[in-house]
Design an enzyme around this catalytic site. Structure first.
Site, PDB file in Angstrom:
ATOM      1  N   HIS A   1     -26.409   9.252  -5.714  1.00  0.00           N
ATOM      2  CA  HIS A   1     -26.466   8.089  -4.815  1.00  0.00           C
ATOM      3  C   HIS A   1     -27.775   7.367  -5.116  1.00  0.00           C
ATOM      4  O   HIS A   1     -28.821   7.999  -5.244  1.00  0.00           O
ATOM      5  CB  HIS A   1     -26.379   8.606  -3.382  1.00  0.00           C
ATOM      6  CG  HIS A   1     -27.033   7.774  -2.343  1.00  0.00           C
ATOM      7  ND1 HIS A   1     -26.653   6.477  -2.080  1.00  0.00           N
ATOM      8  CD2 HIS A   1     -28.033   8.053  -1.456  1.00  0.00           C
ATOM      9  CE1 HIS A   1     -27.389   6.005  -1.092  1.00  0.00           C
ATOM     10  NE2 HIS A   1     -28.227   6.939  -0.707  1.00  0.00           N
TER      11      HIS A   1
ATOM     12  N   ASP B   1      -4.942  27.347  21.404  1.00  0.00           N
ATOM     13  CA  ASP B   1      -3.799  27.714  22.240  1.00  0.00           C
ATOM     14  C   ASP B   1      -2.609  27.941  21.316  1.00  0.00           C
ATOM     15  O   ASP B   1      -2.399  27.179  20.375  1.00  0.00           O
ATOM     16  CB  ASP B   1      -3.511  26.654  23.304  1.00  0.00           C
ATOM     17  CG  ASP B   1      -3.151  25.295  22.722  1.00  0.00           C
ATOM     18  OD1 ASP B   1      -3.512  25.013  21.553  1.00  0.00           O
ATOM     19  OD2 ASP B   1      -2.509  24.500  23.419  1.00  0.00           O
TER      20      ASP B   1
ATOM     21  N   TYR C   1     -28.548   0.328   2.980  1.00  0.00           N
ATOM     22  CA  TYR C   1     -29.473   0.618   4.086  1.00  0.00           C
ATOM     23  C   TYR C   1     -30.903   0.451   3.603  1.00  0.00           C
ATOM     24  O   TYR C   1     -31.177   0.510   2.391  1.00  0.00           O
ATOM     25  CB  TYR C   1     -29.214   2.018   4.663  1.00  0.00           C
ATOM     26  CG  TYR C   1     -29.496   3.177   3.734  1.00  0.00           C
ATOM     27  CD1 TYR C   1     -30.778   3.711   3.593  1.00  0.00           C
ATOM     28  CD2 TYR C   1     -28.470   3.773   2.994  1.00  0.00           C
ATOM     29  CE1 TYR C   1     -31.033   4.788   2.751  1.00  0.00           C
ATOM     30  CE2 TYR C   1     -28.715   4.848   2.154  1.00  0.00           C
ATOM     31  CZ  TYR C   1     -29.997   5.349   2.038  1.00  0.00           C
ATOM     32  OH  TYR C   1     -30.255   6.403   1.199  1.00  0.00           O
TER      33      TYR C   1
HETATM   34  P1  FAD Z   1     -31.287  21.090  -0.555  1.00  0.00           P
HETATM   35  O1  FAD Z   1     -32.434  20.332  -0.044  1.00  0.00           O
HETATM   36  O2  FAD Z   1     -30.710  20.672  -1.854  1.00  0.00           O
HETATM   37  O3  FAD Z   1     -31.699  22.591  -0.597  1.00  0.00           O
HETATM   38  C1  FAD Z   1     -30.934  23.574  -1.257  1.00  0.00           C
HETATM   39  C2  FAD Z   1     -31.899  24.511  -1.898  1.00  0.00           C
HETATM   40  O4  FAD Z   1     -31.181  25.613  -2.438  1.00  0.00           O
HETATM   41  C3  FAD Z   1     -32.629  23.867  -3.047  1.00  0.00           C
HETATM   42  O5  FAD Z   1     -34.003  23.864  -2.778  1.00  0.00           O
HETATM   43  C4  FAD Z   1     -32.252  24.694  -4.243  1.00  0.00           C
HETATM   44  O6  FAD Z   1     -33.285  24.843  -5.150  1.00  0.00           O
HETATM   45  C5  FAD Z   1     -31.847  26.011  -3.607  1.00  0.00           C
HETATM   46  N1  FAD Z   1     -30.923  26.788  -4.441  1.00  0.00           N
HETATM   47  C6  FAD Z   1     -29.761  26.346  -4.984  1.00  0.00           C
HETATM   48  N2  FAD Z   1     -29.198  27.326  -5.718  1.00  0.00           N
HETATM   49  C7  FAD Z   1     -30.010  28.405  -5.634  1.00  0.00           C
HETATM   50  C8  FAD Z   1     -29.972  29.706  -6.172  1.00  0.00           C
HETATM   51  N3  FAD Z   1     -28.986  30.120  -6.978  1.00  0.00           N
HETATM   52  N4  FAD Z   1     -30.963  30.559  -5.869  1.00  0.00           N
HETATM   53  C9  FAD Z   1     -31.989  30.182  -5.079  1.00  0.00           C
HETATM   54  N5  FAD Z   1     -32.086  28.943  -4.547  1.00  0.00           N
HETATM   55  C10 FAD Z   1     -31.102  28.069  -4.810  1.00  0.00           C
HETATM   56  N6  FAD Z   1     -29.529  12.510   4.576  1.00  0.00           N
HETATM   57  C11 FAD Z   1     -29.823  11.961   5.768  1.00  0.00           C
HETATM   58  O7  FAD Z   1     -29.565  12.554   6.795  1.00  0.00           O
HETATM   59  N7  FAD Z   1     -30.410  10.728   5.842  1.00  0.00           N
HETATM   60  C12 FAD Z   1     -30.716  10.026   4.744  1.00  0.00           C
HETATM   61  O8  FAD Z   1     -31.243   8.935   4.834  1.00  0.00           O
HETATM   62  C13 FAD Z   1     -30.408  10.570   3.484  1.00  0.00           C
HETATM   63  N8  FAD Z   1     -30.656   9.875   2.379  1.00  0.00           N
HETATM   64  C14 FAD Z   1     -30.419  10.440   1.153  1.00  0.00           C
HETATM   65  C15 FAD Z   1     -30.770   9.727   0.023  1.00  0.00           C
HETATM   66  C16 FAD Z   1     -30.597  10.285  -1.215  1.00  0.00           C
HETATM   67  C17 FAD Z   1     -30.981   9.505  -2.414  1.00  0.00           C
HETATM   68  C18 FAD Z   1     -30.030  11.565  -1.319  1.00  0.00           C
HETATM   69  C19 FAD Z   1     -29.797  12.182  -2.642  1.00  0.00           C
HETATM   70  C20 FAD Z   1     -29.666  12.277  -0.195  1.00  0.00           C
HETATM   71  C21 FAD Z   1     -29.856  11.716   1.051  1.00  0.00           C
HETATM   72  N9  FAD Z   1     -29.506  12.385   2.225  1.00  0.00           N
HETATM   73  C22 FAD Z   1     -29.807  11.849   3.444  1.00  0.00           C
HETATM   74  C23 FAD Z   1     -28.822  13.697   2.181  1.00  0.00           C
HETATM   75  C24 FAD Z   1     -29.795  14.832   2.385  1.00  0.00           C
HETATM   76  O9  FAD Z   1     -30.903  14.651   1.581  1.00  0.00           O
HETATM   77  C25 FAD Z   1     -29.154  16.173   2.077  1.00  0.00           C
HETATM   78  O10 FAD Z   1     -27.892  16.246   2.639  1.00  0.00           O
HETATM   79  C26 FAD Z   1     -30.004  17.327   2.592  1.00  0.00           C
HETATM   80  O11 FAD Z   1     -31.320  17.195   2.145  1.00  0.00           O
HETATM   81  C27 FAD Z   1     -29.441  18.665   2.140  1.00  0.00           C
HETATM   82  O12 FAD Z   1     -30.309  19.680   2.531  1.00  0.00           O
HETATM   83  P2  FAD Z   1     -30.057  21.192   2.055  1.00  0.00           P
HETATM   84  O13 FAD Z   1     -31.138  22.015   2.594  1.00  0.00           O
HETATM   85  O14 FAD Z   1     -28.667  21.553   2.366  1.00  0.00           O
HETATM   86  O15 FAD Z   1     -30.070  21.107   0.483  1.00  0.00           O
END
Ligand code: FAD
Length: 818
Positions: free
Chosen positions: A217, A543, A251
């Site tokens: 995105h 239910d 946005y």
């Molecule tokens: P992540 O932050 O990706 O964390 C997952 C973690 O798991 C990572 O640190 C990764 O390294 C770790 N991991 C993965 N696999 C392994 C493994 N095998 N072993 C150990 N560690 C592992 N959301 C909003 O609410 N508002 C916004 O304005 C917004 N804007 C966005 C703009 C952009 C450009 C993007 C890309 C996203 C945006 N989002 C927004 C979405 C939001 O950023 C994400 O949905 C959210 O940060 C996800 O959080 P998370 O902790 O699930 O994932």
């Protein structure tokens, strides 16, 4: 003292650790493949806009909690949210959204174009028709929040292992026992994957398909904007409200004196997480796995539009841009829940920053006390049917969700594609009759039949439905009224095949249903029992209708895959704990089919094609028997989902076509028609049925929902029984409203006002064709009883309605309407 391993230290993982630790859990390890300070997942670059209001009450409440938690941590800049309309359709949509905000308890105001411009001076006022302002929205400082949570939970004893990828999951006898890493195994009783868009890869380690698709995105920062100079402190400071221009998928937020612009208008850009390689030991703001090369050509239209909407941008250029990755799912919701076949393995993925703390709290509640205070049924992993977790399905529907993320979507709007995935054996007959199909759970379901259009010529005046406004007229036809009329006055065939059917069999079948359900199912063979499944807190999980086929077999109509997952899991537990009470739960939906044959002439029809006796004397209401209809073996349930005499007639899928044809032919002299879901829903509501997921959810108990009659007084115990004791005097109730002017249709989720104050919301609605006015079931304070006048807000208009006695019409003891 369960040992917990959380995979991933993004905003979700860090919050889960915090919510568990603050509930007294001690033995927690977070394993993160990246460096803890900046792990490199989606959170590491999230601009953090938190717009709380959503059509889903659940998502709104999750966002509300996230907002208040971040605020308490000083990680939330509450600048407010401004959503603008540049088209008349969007202006209407903002009115609808204003209604949701009132329904779910968020302060919001519809404002004029002038007020938008004065609230947001950089706006080109000429483009704007109006806006929706939500003062409590704002910017999450997501990275700061994670750092603070890591620090706080570390002090509380949580261990963090960074630069440590999880490479496998260990399990024994259907339970997780730990996670594998290059540094060895970390033992665990519970593993929670908070791996964000890497969720698919973690799921694959335990054979669990995760229905999410990582998509890029676009987000850019402009060069410094003259008009913003000196306004904000720091490089990420912001004082203007966040701005959404959804008509063009855009946005905006401030970053000091620069603008940040996010864009969803470009083509979907799918990514395979496994192809991103190993997260480096050093991650920087510009070098991280979740950040891909900017593709300027995709951003061109957004940049032109932005310079028109915010003319101050004409003196700027794009200083920095990237394609950032995060997760999309087939229905746009998050994915949370336990592996259906591997105990102790949980996922919490596809979660926005907006819902992160709320979702983490919900998960911690489930793990610690067995139930979340917020209803999570729309978020659970098990809500997806088998066909919906297939990679092609996930890819296509998730990409569609990306495209539609800011679109105005009608609540009945079907997917355009993929379609025709699941069809009943009657599909070709339905096509011949001109069925108007809508899609639900990947099933094609007729809503009405064009073949019934000629009935409109003879439709009596009192059955004629009101004219509908353009919104309510979508996916609707007046033919539905004619189908309702024929059901009440002749006979109709309804396709019930997509309603989920299970068999529960084995020496432990009675025990399972007795243990989990409120009602007594240990009744003679041939009876049908309506029973609720509660959680331990006494609120409703579902239910179900349990038909006792023989001593050890029930055929059970349930509400969906969540019920199948729950009952299967409980059955496995029972088999382990009491092997002599083993029980098997099987989903027979796809291999069977079912016709609802209902109406005053139904007995004439069935009598022609079977030697069995289906009179009420031979097969009373709420009874089932096995029979034959012109040779087709059937299970016939004397139940009526519309309040008319008739049966649910089930057979195997191979015999479905013949069953339909036989009944159709036999029904011709009796005036049989095929009828669709719209008519069925309306007739069903008229006689007071309540729908799980719409009328009631896991937030509600049987007393609130008016379903206390399902609680058997003679049962020693069942899940939730003890908790019911404290719930006998509810403060809110599900009430039946009818609309005073007899014509204004409402669609659901609208707020209900009394003396100018929002006091509740509409759950379920239909036009009651028999009574000639709209019906709405609404959640209201208990004191607002029969006769009380209320107002329902529908697109900013206040519609007068009255609380009426329930049901709107009485079904007679023979199932027919009196
Ligand atoms: P992540 O932050 O990706 O964390 C997952 C973690 O798991 C990572 O640190 C990764 O390294 C770790 N991991 C993965 N696999 C392994 C493994 N095998 N072993 C150990 N560690 C592992 N959301 C909003 O609410 N508002 C916004 O304005 C917004 N804007 C966005 C703009 C952009 C450009 C993007 C890309 C996203 C945006 N989002 C927004 C979405 C939001 O950023 C994400 O949905 C959210 O940060 C996800 O959080 P998370 O902790 O699930 O994932």
């Amino acid at each position: 003292n369960q040992r917990v391993v959380i995979i991933g230290a993004g905003i979700v993982g860090a919050n889960v650790a915090d919510e568990l630790v603050s509930r007294g859990w001690k033995n927690i390890t977070v394993v993160e493949q990246g460096p803890i300070d900046l792990p490199g997942g989606s959170t590491s670059h999230a601009p953090g806009l938190v717009f709380q209001t959503n059509s889903s009450k659940t998502m709104t409440l999750l966002a509300k909690y996230t907002m208040s938690k971040l605020l308490s941590m000083d990680c939330f800049n509450q600048v407010g949210g401004l959503e603008i309309a540049t088209t008349p359709a969007r202006l209407e949509e903002l009115k609808r959204k204003h209604g949701w905000a009132a329904s779910w308890g968020i302060e919001a105001r519809l404002i004029s174009a002038e007020e938008c411009a004065s609230m947001y001076p950089p706006l080109n006022k000429d483009m704007v028709l109006g806006g929706l302002h939500i003062p409590s929205d704002g910017l999450a400082l997501a990275k700061d929040a994670v750092r603070l949570l890591v620090q706080k939970t570390r002090e509380a004893g949580v261990r963090y292992m960074d630069s440590t990828p999880v490479t496998g999951i260990e399990q024994t006898q259907g339970r997780v026992t730990g996670v594998q890493t290059p540094n060895g195994t970390v033992e665990a009783d519970i593993v929670i994957s908070c791996a964000g868009f890497w969720g698919v890869e973690i799921g694959a380690m335990v054979g669990l398909p995760i229905p999410l698709l990582p998509l890029a995105h676009q987000y850019v920062k402009t060069s410094s904007v003259q008009a913003l100079k000196g306004r904000n402190k720091g490089p990420n400071g912001a004082t203007l409200p966040m701005l959404r221009h959804q008509d063009q998928d855009l946005y905006y937020r401030e970053h000091g004196d620069q603008y940040g612009i996010g864009y969803y208008g470009h083509q979907p850009l799918p990514v395979v997480a496994a192809s991103l390689g190993i997260t480096p030991k050093e991650v920087t703001d510009h070098q991280m796995p979740s950040r891909m090369e900017f593709t300027p050509q995709d951003f061109d239209p957004a940049w032109k539009e932005s310079q028109t909407l915010l003319p101050a941008l004409q003196q700027t250029e794009i200083a920095d841009g990237f394609n950032g990755i995060f997760s999309f799912t087939p229905d746009g919701g998050p994915v949370i829940g336990e592996h259906p076949k591997l105990d102790g393995f949980w996922v919490a993925e596809a979660i926005w920053v907006t819902h992160s703390a709320g979702m983490a709290r919900a998960l911690a509640e489930i793990l610690t006390v067995g139930r979340s205070t917020i209803d999570l049924s729309g978020c659970e992993l098990s809500r997806f049917e088998e066909v919906q977790v297939a990679p092609d399905y996930v890819r296509e529907t998730s990409m569609q969700n990306f495209v539609e993320v800011y679109d105005i979507i009608h609540p009945l709007a079907p997917k355009e594609s993929p379609r025709n995935i699941r069809v009943s054996p009657f599909h070709s007959q339905q096509q011949e009759l001109g069925a108007y199909f809508l899609e639900d759970g990947a099933w094609e379901r007729p809503h009405w039949f064009e073949a019934n259009a000629p009935l409109l010529d003879s439709l009596p005046a009192r059955w004629r439905p009101a004219e509908r406004d353009a919104w309510a007229a979508q996916h609707y036809s007046p033919i539905c009224a004619a189908e309702a009329w024929k059901t009440r006055t002749a006979v109709a065939m309804y396709d019930l095949s997509p309603q989920k059917r299970l068999t529960i069999s084995g020496p432990g079948a009675v025990h399972l249903l007795q243990r989990l359900g409120t009602n007594d199912v240990d009744t003679p063979v041939g009876t049908i029992t309506y029973t609720l499944l509660l959680d331990t807190h006494g609120t409703i999980r579902s239910d179900v209708w349990a038909s006792r086929i023989d001593e050890t077999t029930f055929q059970v109509r349930v509400n969906g895959n969540l019920d199948f997952a729950y009952l299967s899991q409980e059955a496995r537990k029972q088999c382990r704990q009491s092997p002599n009470k083993w029980v098997l739960v099987s989903d027979i939906t796809g291999g069977t089919c079912c016709i609802g044959l209902w109406g005053p002439n139904a007995l004439d029809v069935i009598s022609k094609v079977s030697d069995d006796d289906f009179s009420d004397a031979a097969l009373p209401y709420s009874h089932v028997k096995l029979a034959r209809i012109q040779g087709v073996p059937v299970a016939v349930m004397r139940l009526s989902q519309v309040g008319e005499q008739g049966w649910e007639i089930c057979t195997t899928a191979d015999c479905g076509r013949r069953l339909w044809d036989v009944l159709w032919q036999a029904g011709q002299p009796s005036g049989v028609i095929a009828a669709g879901r719209n008519a069925m829903h309306a007739l069903w509501m008229e006689v007071g049925f309540k729908g799980y997921g719409t009328d009631m959810t896991r937030e509600h108990d049987p007393y609130q929902a008016g379903l206390e009659f399902t609680i058997a007084s003679n049962k020693a115990d069942f899940v939730g029984k003890a908790a019911l004791e404290k719930r006998k005097n509810p403060t809110r109730r599900l009430r039946c409203l009818t609309v005073d002017d007899r014509t204004s249709v409402v669609m659901g989720k609208e707020p209900v006002f009394v003396e100018g104050k929002a006091v509740g919301y509409v759950a379920n609605t239909a036009f009651g064709y028999t009574i000639g006015k709209p019906i709405a079931y609404a959640w209201l304070p208990v004191e607002m009883g029969e006769g009380r006048g209320v107002e329902v807000e529908y697109f900013e208009r206040r519609i007068k309605a009255t609380v009426t006695s329930e049901p709107a019409i009485e079904a007679g003891s023979d199932g027919g309407v009196k």
